[in-house]
Design a protein around this motif. Sequence first.
Motif, PDB file in Angstrom:
ATOM      1  N   LYS A  27       7.345  16.560  -4.229  1.00  0.00           N
ATOM      2  CA  LYS A  27       6.380  17.282  -3.392  1.00  0.00           C
ATOM      3  C   LYS A  27       5.293  16.383  -2.813  1.00  0.00           C
ATOM      4  CE  LYS A  27       3.977  21.705  -3.850  1.00  0.00           C
ATOM      5  NZ  LYS A  27       3.611  22.721  -4.828  1.00  0.00           N
ATOM      6  N   TYR A  28       4.814  15.431  -3.610  1.00  0.00           N
ATOM      7  CA  TYR A  28       3.613  14.709  -3.201  1.00  0.00           C
ATOM      8  C   TYR A  28       3.805  13.217  -2.941  1.00  0.00           C
ATOM      9  CZ  TYR A  28       1.239  18.922  -4.864  1.00  0.00           C
ATOM     10  OH  TYR A  28       0.834  20.217  -5.056  1.00  0.00           O
ATOM     11  N   MET A  29       5.007  12.702  -3.204  1.00  0.00           N
ATOM     12  CA  MET A  29       5.194  11.261  -3.018  1.00  0.00           C
ATOM     13  C   MET A  29       6.322  10.994  -2.022  1.00  0.00           C
ATOM     14  SD  MET A  29       4.627  10.289  -7.046  1.00  0.00           S
ATOM     15  CE  MET A  29       4.568   8.516  -7.021  1.00  0.00           C
ATOM     16  N   LYS A  53      -2.612   6.946  -1.863  1.00  0.00           N
ATOM     17  CA  LYS A  53      -1.326   6.584  -2.460  1.00  0.00           C
ATOM     18  C   LYS A  53      -1.350   7.066  -3.909  1.00  0.00           C
ATOM     19  CE  LYS A  53       0.166   4.703   1.182  1.00  0.00           C
ATOM     20  NZ  LYS A  53       0.118   5.909   2.030  1.00  0.00           N
ATOM     21  N   THR A  54      -0.195   7.481  -4.421  1.00  0.00           N
ATOM     22  CA  THR A  54      -0.133   7.974  -5.795  1.00  0.00           C
ATOM     23  C   THR A  54       0.666   6.994  -6.644  1.00  0.00           C
ATOM     24  OG1 THR A  54      -0.154  10.222  -4.942  1.00  0.00           O
ATOM     25  CG2 THR A  54       0.510   9.952  -7.235  1.00  0.00           C
ATOM     26  N   TRP A  55       0.066   6.567  -7.754  1.00  0.00           N
ATOM     27  CA  TRP A  55       0.770   5.742  -8.742  1.00  0.00           C
ATOM     28  C   TRP A  55       0.940   6.599  -9.981  1.00  0.00           C
ATOM     29  CZ3 TRP A  55      -2.832   0.790  -8.573  1.00  0.00           C
ATOM     30  CH2 TRP A  55      -2.815   0.265  -7.264  1.00  0.00           C
ATOM     31  N   LEU A  56       2.177   6.857 -10.349  1.00  0.00           N
ATOM     32  CA  LEU A  56       2.447   7.749 -11.477  1.00  0.00           C
ATOM     33  C   LEU A  56       3.029   6.946 -12.641  1.00  0.00           C
ATOM     34  CD1 LEU A  56       3.961  11.259 -11.284  1.00  0.00           C
ATOM     35  CD2 LEU A  56       5.072   9.612 -12.765  1.00  0.00           C
ATOM     36  N   PHE A  57       2.381   7.031 -13.782  1.00  0.00           N
ATOM     37  CA  PHE A  57       2.874   6.347 -14.988  1.00  0.00           C
ATOM     38  C   PHE A  57       3.195   7.391 -16.044  1.00  0.00           C
ATOM     39  CE2 PHE A  57       1.008   2.899 -12.756  1.00  0.00           C
ATOM     40  CZ  PHE A  57       1.688   1.763 -13.170  1.00  0.00           C
ATOM     41  N   SER A  58       4.370   7.270 -16.642  1.00  0.00           N
ATOM     42  CA  SER A  58       4.811   8.290 -17.580  1.00  0.00           C
ATOM     43  C   SER A  58       5.803   7.671 -18.547  1.00  0.00           C
ATOM     44  CB  SER A  58       5.482   9.427 -16.790  1.00  0.00           C
ATOM     45  OG  SER A  58       5.764  10.521 -17.616  1.00  0.00           O
ATOM     46  N   GLY A  61      -8.402   6.200  -2.009  1.00  0.00           N
ATOM     47  CA  GLY A  61      -7.241   5.478  -1.488  1.00  0.00           C
ATOM     48  C   GLY A  61      -6.100   5.485  -2.494  1.00  0.00           C
ATOM     49  N   THR A  62      -6.454   5.532  -3.796  1.00  0.00           N
ATOM     50  CA  THR A  62      -5.431   5.476  -4.843  1.00  0.00           C
ATOM     51  C   THR A  62      -5.695   6.549  -5.890  1.00  0.00           C
ATOM     52  OG1 THR A  62      -5.499   3.057  -4.575  1.00  0.00           O
ATOM     53  CG2 THR A  62      -4.200   3.909  -6.408  1.00  0.00           C
ATOM     54  N   LEU A  63      -4.661   7.334  -6.172  1.00  0.00           N
ATOM     55  CA  LEU A  63      -4.722   8.328  -7.258  1.00  0.00           C
ATOM     56  C   LEU A  63      -3.723   7.874  -8.320  1.00  0.00           C
ATOM     57  CD1 LEU A  63      -5.413  11.104  -8.534  1.00  0.00           C
ATOM     58  CD2 LEU A  63      -3.559  12.068  -7.185  1.00  0.00           C
ATOM     59  N   ILE A  64      -4.207   7.675  -9.541  1.00  0.00           N
ATOM     60  CA  ILE A  64      -3.316   7.218 -10.610  1.00  0.00           C
ATOM     61  C   ILE A  64      -3.165   8.332 -11.634  1.00  0.00           C
ATOM     62  CG2 ILE A  64      -3.005   5.510 -12.468  1.00  0.00           C
ATOM     63  CD1 ILE A  64      -4.842   3.641 -10.682  1.00  0.00           C
ATOM     64  N   LEU A  65      -1.933   8.730 -11.909  1.00  0.00           N
ATOM     65  CA  LEU A  65      -1.657   9.715 -12.954  1.00  0.00           C
ATOM     66  C   LEU A  65      -1.134   8.946 -14.160  1.00  0.00           C
ATOM     67  CD1 LEU A  65       0.224  12.401 -10.797  1.00  0.00           C
ATOM     68  CD2 LEU A  65      -2.227  12.228 -11.247  1.00  0.00           C
ATOM     69  N   ASP A  66      -1.945   8.855 -15.202  1.00  0.00           N
ATOM     70  CA  ASP A  66      -1.538   8.091 -16.384  1.00  0.00           C
ATOM     71  C   ASP A  66      -1.081   9.066 -17.457  1.00  0.00           C
ATOM     72  OD1 ASP A  66      -1.086   5.992 -18.074  1.00  0.00           O
ATOM     73  OD2 ASP A  66      -3.162   5.773 -18.705  1.00  0.00           O
ATOM     74  N   GLU A  67       0.012   8.744 -18.151  1.00  0.00           N
ATOM     75  CA  GLU A  67       0.594   9.658 -19.152  1.00  0.00           C
ATOM     76  C   GLU A  67       0.864  11.019 -18.499  1.00  0.00           C
ATOM     77  OE1 GLU A  67       0.829   8.865 -22.626  1.00  0.00           O
ATOM     78  OE2 GLU A  67      -0.340   7.039 -22.711  1.00  0.00           O
ATOM     79  N   ASN A 106       0.879  -1.166   0.000  1.00  0.00           N
ATOM     80  CA  ASN A 106       0.000   0.000   0.000  1.00  0.00           C
ATOM     81  C   ASN A 106       0.919   1.219   0.000  1.00  0.00           C
ATOM     82  OD1 ASN A 106      -2.297   1.553   0.116  1.00  0.00           O
ATOM     83  ND2 ASN A 106      -2.330   1.569   2.356  1.00  0.00           N
ATOM     84  N   SER A 107       1.484   1.525  -1.171  1.00  0.00           N
ATOM     85  CA  SER A 107       2.482   2.594  -1.200  1.00  0.00           C
ATOM     86  C   SER A 107       2.502   3.290  -2.559  1.00  0.00           C
ATOM     87  CB  SER A 107       3.873   2.010  -0.883  1.00  0.00           C
ATOM     88  OG  SER A 107       4.135   0.919  -1.721  1.00  0.00           O
TER      89      SER A 107
END
Length: 372
Positions: free
Chosen positions: A198-200, A180-185, A149-155, A40-41
């Motif tokens: 800043k946010y992770m 939790k933030t999942w960042l995909f780029s 619970g989960t924020l996903i940033l896609d692209e 959970n991270s």
Amino acid sequence: MMTFRELGVRKDYIKGLHELGIKKPTQVQKESIPYLLGNNSDFIGLAETGTGKTAAYGIPVLHKIDTSKDTIQALILSPTRELVQQIKKQLFKFTKYADDKIFLEAVYGGEKIERQIKNLKRTTHIVVATPGRLIDLIERGSVNLKDIGTLILDEADEMLSMGFKEELNRVLKYTSGKRKTWLFSATMPPEIRNIVKKYMTASTKQIEVNKNLYVNKNITHQFIETTIPEKVKLIVRFLEKKSFSRGIIFSRTKAGAQKLAKELREEGFSVEALEGNMQQKERDKVMRSFKNKNLQVLVSTDVAARGIDVKNLSYVIHHQLPEKNEYYTHRSGRTARAGEIGVSLVLVLKNEKERLLELERSLKIKITEISI
């Protein structure tokens, strides 16, 4: 060979994946799914479009939804309406055999906000959104994100290059707390590093899929040296040879895309343009015809092509070299998907040869000169 079962994916989701023809996990799925299921991270996944990212984050996020609650528990942000619709559709298909019903809602600009507000009043577990429309909904008090619970940033890099920096910061601030933030780029420009800082959390796990190896292995890269007046004639000759195939031609400007589409129509090809100034209804109509194979060729700008996932495209033509090197990978990755083979053809002016060499070096690919 790894299976989805070994990655920890539930049987009911595997059945949905198999029905979509997704039988073997891709590299990004192998590296993301077990980690996201087991922890959970925060998480960073660096991978190109077309590498299977939607399942890489979509399957774990579906596992994390508690269907006994009727609140929004996950938020997926993506740059364009087309991508948002595509992500929602894919997640919906993954859940076809799910034991519990998971409710998804897509919100984006270009459609009446009132309808979206009404839809959000129903039970919703996951919202897929473009940043601008989400901010509108937050400001109207029409979307409740306190249980996210989960924020996903896609692209994520695309969202920034399209000018959504302020919106992203606002959403990240607004949802702070236990999420939790999942960042995909595809890339890691400085602005993304700032968001991460800043946010992770400092110890965020990061994976990187070798993008050039993965996206370009089935693509033959070619170039033709030409002049501006000769470009249309060359494209016509190329398309005549490929009369039974379909593909995309990339133009750097909106006006250029419309002009080229008009010239090719006059030469008798079934072709339409796709660019940002078009009305949403028009864009949807063009995309439908292209997907239904009523159109042979699509002329598109870089931004408008985000989110296009059309199977069996045998070529991509670069009417001009892209502004950024990673755009070349984005463009050429539209062909040779799912193990198919494809051609990426660049029309180059004499004074652009140096830029072409630089592209080869940075992407570690060989672009061969041909003549038609």
